[in-house]
Design a protein around this motif. Structure first.
Motif, PDB file in Angstrom:
ATOM      1  N   LYS A  36      96.367   7.719  63.794  1.00 17.35           N
ATOM      2  CA  LYS A  36      97.519   7.893  64.682  1.00 17.35           C
ATOM      3  C   LYS A  36      98.384   9.070  64.254  1.00 17.35           C
ATOM      4  O   LYS A  36      99.230   9.518  65.008  1.00 17.35           O
ATOM      5  CB  LYS A  36      98.366   6.623  64.685  1.00 17.35           C
ATOM      6  N   GLU A  37      98.177   9.575  63.042  1.00 13.24           N
ATOM      7  CA  GLU A  37      98.964  10.698  62.537  1.00 13.24           C
ATOM      8  C   GLU A  37      98.334  12.056  62.850  1.00 13.24           C
ATOM      9  O   GLU A  37      98.952  13.081  62.645  1.00 13.24           O
ATOM     10  CB  GLU A  37      99.161  10.579  61.024  1.00 13.24           C
ATOM     11  N   LYS A  38      97.088  12.067  63.325  1.00 21.33           N
ATOM     12  CA  LYS A  38      96.416  13.336  63.626  1.00 21.33           C
ATOM     13  C   LYS A  38      96.918  13.910  64.939  1.00 21.33           C
ATOM     14  O   LYS A  38      97.152  13.187  65.900  1.00 21.33           O
ATOM     15  CB  LYS A  38      94.904  13.138  63.707  1.00 21.33           C
ATOM     16  N   LYS A  39      97.072  15.216  64.972  1.00 16.44           N
ATOM     17  CA  LYS A  39      97.536  15.910  66.173  1.00 16.44           C
ATOM     18  C   LYS A  39      96.317  16.260  67.026  1.00 16.44           C
ATOM     19  O   LYS A  39      95.830  17.386  67.032  1.00 16.44           O
ATOM     20  CB  LYS A  39      98.324  17.150  65.772  1.00 16.44           C
ATOM     21  N   VAL A  40      95.812  15.245  67.738  1.00 22.16           N
ATOM     22  CA  VAL A  40      94.648  15.389  68.615  1.00 22.16           C
ATOM     23  C   VAL A  40      94.990  14.805  69.988  1.00 22.16           C
ATOM     24  O   VAL A  40      95.983  14.089  70.147  1.00 22.16           O
ATOM     25  CB  VAL A  40      93.401  14.693  68.026  1.00 22.16           C
ATOM     26  N   CYS A  41      94.169  15.091  70.965  1.00 21.31           N
ATOM     27  CA  CYS A  41      94.458  14.713  72.351  1.00 21.31           C
ATOM     28  C   CYS A  41      94.759  13.224  72.541  1.00 21.31           C
ATOM     29  O   CYS A  41      95.673  12.870  73.276  1.00 21.31           O
ATOM     30  CB  CYS A  41      93.307  15.122  73.261  1.00 21.31           C
ATOM     31  N   VAL A  42      93.998  12.348  71.910  1.00 17.77           N
ATOM     32  CA  VAL A  42      94.190  10.909  72.133  1.00 17.77           C
ATOM     33  C   VAL A  42      95.590  10.443  71.734  1.00 17.77           C
ATOM     34  O   VAL A  42      96.081   9.447  72.247  1.00 17.77           O
ATOM     35  CB  VAL A  42      93.088  10.085  71.429  1.00 17.77           C
ATOM     36  N   ASN A  43      96.276  11.180  70.875  1.00 21.10           N
ATOM     37  CA  ASN A  43      97.620  10.815  70.439  1.00 21.10           C
ATOM     38  C   ASN A  43      98.713  11.497  71.266  1.00 21.10           C
ATOM     39  O   ASN A  43      99.890  11.362  70.956  1.00 21.10           O
ATOM     40  CB  ASN A  43      97.808  11.148  68.958  1.00 21.10           C
ATOM     41  N   CYS A  44      98.328  12.216  72.301  1.00 16.66           N
ATOM     42  CA  CYS A  44      99.291  12.941  73.145  1.00 16.66           C
ATOM     43  C   CYS A  44      99.674  12.103  74.364  1.00 16.66           C
ATOM     44  O   CYS A  44      98.842  11.405  74.944  1.00 16.66           O
ATOM     45  CB  CYS A  44      98.673  14.260  73.608  1.00 16.66           C
ATOM     46  N   LYS A  45     100.926  12.206  74.778  1.00 24.74           N
ATOM     47  CA  LYS A  45     101.378  11.425  75.937  1.00 24.74           C
ATOM     48  C   LYS A  45     100.793  11.922  77.249  1.00 24.74           C
ATOM     49  O   LYS A  45     100.833  11.216  78.251  1.00 24.74           O
ATOM     50  CB  LYS A  45     102.900  11.377  75.995  1.00 24.74           C
ATOM     51  N   TYR A  46     100.231  13.120  77.280  1.00 24.67           N
ATOM     52  CA  TYR A  46      99.653  13.667  78.507  1.00 24.67           C
ATOM     53  C   TYR A  46      98.153  13.391  78.638  1.00 24.67           C
ATOM     54  O   TYR A  46      97.546  13.745  79.641  1.00 24.67           O
ATOM     55  CB  TYR A  46      99.901  15.174  78.587  1.00 24.67           C
ATOM     56  N   PHE A  47      97.556  12.765  77.640  1.00 23.81           N
ATOM     57  CA  PHE A  47      96.118  12.477  77.667  1.00 23.81           C
ATOM     58  C   PHE A  47      95.879  11.145  78.372  1.00 23.81           C
ATOM     59  O   PHE A  47      96.527  10.137  78.081  1.00 23.81           O
ATOM     60  CB  PHE A  47      95.563  12.414  76.238  1.00 23.81           C
ATOM     61  N   VAL A  48      94.931  11.135  79.321  1.00 30.46           N
ATOM     62  CA  VAL A  48      94.548   9.917  80.028  1.00 30.46           C
ATOM     63  C   VAL A  48      93.112   9.582  79.618  1.00 30.46           C
ATOM     64  O   VAL A  48      92.187  10.354  79.881  1.00 30.46           O
ATOM     65  CB  VAL A  48      94.643  10.099  81.561  1.00 30.46           C
ATOM     66  N   LYS A  54      88.286  15.751  75.342  1.00 32.07           N
ATOM     67  CA  LYS A  54      87.730  14.690  74.504  1.00 32.07           C
ATOM     68  C   LYS A  54      88.862  14.159  73.627  1.00 32.07           C
ATOM     69  O   LYS A  54      89.780  14.903  73.259  1.00 32.07           O
ATOM     70  CB  LYS A  54      86.605  15.231  73.608  1.00 32.07           C
ATOM     71  N   PRO A  55      88.835  12.875  73.269  1.00 33.88           N
ATOM     72  CA  PRO A  55      89.912  12.309  72.457  1.00 33.88           C
ATOM     73  C   PRO A  55      90.148  13.032  71.136  1.00 33.88           C
ATOM     74  O   PRO A  55      91.272  13.120  70.664  1.00 33.88           O
ATOM     75  CB  PRO A  55      89.463  10.874  72.206  1.00 33.88           C
ATOM     76  N   LYS A  56      89.084  13.577  70.537  1.00 39.20           N
ATOM     77  CA  LYS A  56      89.215  14.216  69.224  1.00 39.20           C
ATOM     78  C   LYS A  56      89.485  15.716  69.298  1.00 39.20           C
ATOM     79  O   LYS A  56      89.531  16.386  68.277  1.00 39.20           O
ATOM     80  CB  LYS A  56      87.960  13.966  68.395  1.00 39.20           C
ATOM     81  N   ASN A  57      89.687  16.267  70.508  1.00 41.17           N
ATOM     82  CA  ASN A  57      90.006  17.695  70.622  1.00 41.17           C
ATOM     83  C   ASN A  57      91.300  18.018  69.897  1.00 41.17           C
ATOM     84  O   ASN A  57      92.235  17.224  69.903  1.00 41.17           O
ATOM     85  CB  ASN A  57      90.171  18.101  72.087  1.00 41.17           C
ATOM     86  N   LYS A  58      91.351  19.213  69.317  1.00 44.23           N
ATOM     87  CA  LYS A  58      92.589  19.672  68.690  1.00 44.23           C
ATOM     88  C   LYS A  58      93.664  19.792  69.766  1.00 44.23           C
ATOM     89  O   LYS A  58      93.398  20.239  70.875  1.00 44.23           O
ATOM     90  CB  LYS A  58      92.369  21.025  68.029  1.00 44.23           C
ATOM     91  N   ALA A  59      94.871  19.393  69.445  1.00 45.25           N
ATOM     92  CA  ALA A  59      95.970  19.403  70.408  1.00 45.25           C
ATOM     93  C   ALA A  59      96.306  20.817  70.849  1.00 45.25           C
ATOM     94  O   ALA A  59      96.227  21.769  70.081  1.00 45.25           O
ATOM     95  CB  ALA A  59      97.189  18.742  69.798  1.00 45.25           C
ATOM     96  N   CYS A  60      96.729  20.936  72.107  1.00 46.73           N
ATOM     97  CA  CYS A  60      97.117  22.237  72.655  1.00 46.73           C
ATOM     98  C   CYS A  60      98.627  22.439  72.485  1.00 46.73           C
ATOM     99  O   CYS A  60      99.323  21.605  71.914  1.00 46.73           O
ATOM    100  CB  CYS A  60      96.723  22.333  74.128  1.00 46.73           C
ATOM    101  N   GLU A  61      99.129  23.529  73.048  1.00 49.79           N
ATOM    102  CA  GLU A  61     100.558  23.865  72.910  1.00 49.79           C
ATOM    103  C   GLU A  61     101.470  22.911  73.676  1.00 49.79           C
ATOM    104  O   GLU A  61     102.674  22.895  73.457  1.00 49.79           O
ATOM    105  CB  GLU A  61     100.823  25.311  73.353  1.00 49.79           C
ATOM    106  N   HIS A  62     100.914  22.077  74.570  1.00 57.12           N
ATOM    107  CA  HIS A  62     101.717  21.134  75.348  1.00 57.12           C
ATOM    108  C   HIS A  62     101.804  19.760  74.685  1.00 57.12           C
ATOM    109  O   HIS A  62     102.399  18.843  75.250  1.00 57.12           O
ATOM    110  CB  HIS A  62     101.133  20.970  76.752  1.00 57.12           C
ATOM    111  N   PHE A  63     101.236  19.613  73.494  1.00 60.72           N
ATOM    112  CA  PHE A  63     101.177  18.317  72.812  1.00 60.72           C
ATOM    113  C   PHE A  63     102.569  17.730  72.588  1.00 60.72           C
ATOM    114  O   PHE A  63     103.490  18.402  72.146  1.00 60.72           O
ATOM    115  CB  PHE A  63     100.480  18.482  71.455  1.00 60.72           C
TER     116      PHE A  63
END
Length: 69
Positions: free
Chosen positions: A11-23, A53-62
C-alpha cells in the motif's frame, strides 16, 4: 480483502493500484466462491481514459487513494 493485497502489492508503493484515479477490472470466477476477483488489468480516468496495469509506475496525476489507508 483490498485489491492491492490480493495482487500482493504494498500500500506504500506509488503504483497505479494505489491511485484514486485507477479503476480495477474484475473477472467472475466460478471456481472460487462464485465471486469477482481482480485481474491484472484496469484503467485510469485522469485526464482521459487509458489502459493501465495495477503495478504500473504512477504517472504525474497520481494521488493516494484515501480508501486504502
Amino acid at each position: 480483502m483490498a485489491t492491492a493485497e490480493r495482487l500482493m502489492i504494498s500500500k506504500e508503493k506509488k503504483v497505479c493500484v494505489n491511485c484514486k484515479y485507477f479503476v480495477q477490472h474484475y473477472i467472475y470466477d466460478k471456481r472460487f466462491n462464485n465471486d469477482f476477483s481482480p485481474c491484472n488489468d484496469g484503467h485510469c480516468v485522469k485526464p482521459r481514459l487509458k489502459n493501465r496495469k495495477p503495478k504500473n509506475k504512477a504517472c504525474e496525476h497520481f494521488e493516494w487513494n484515501q480508501e486504502m489507508t
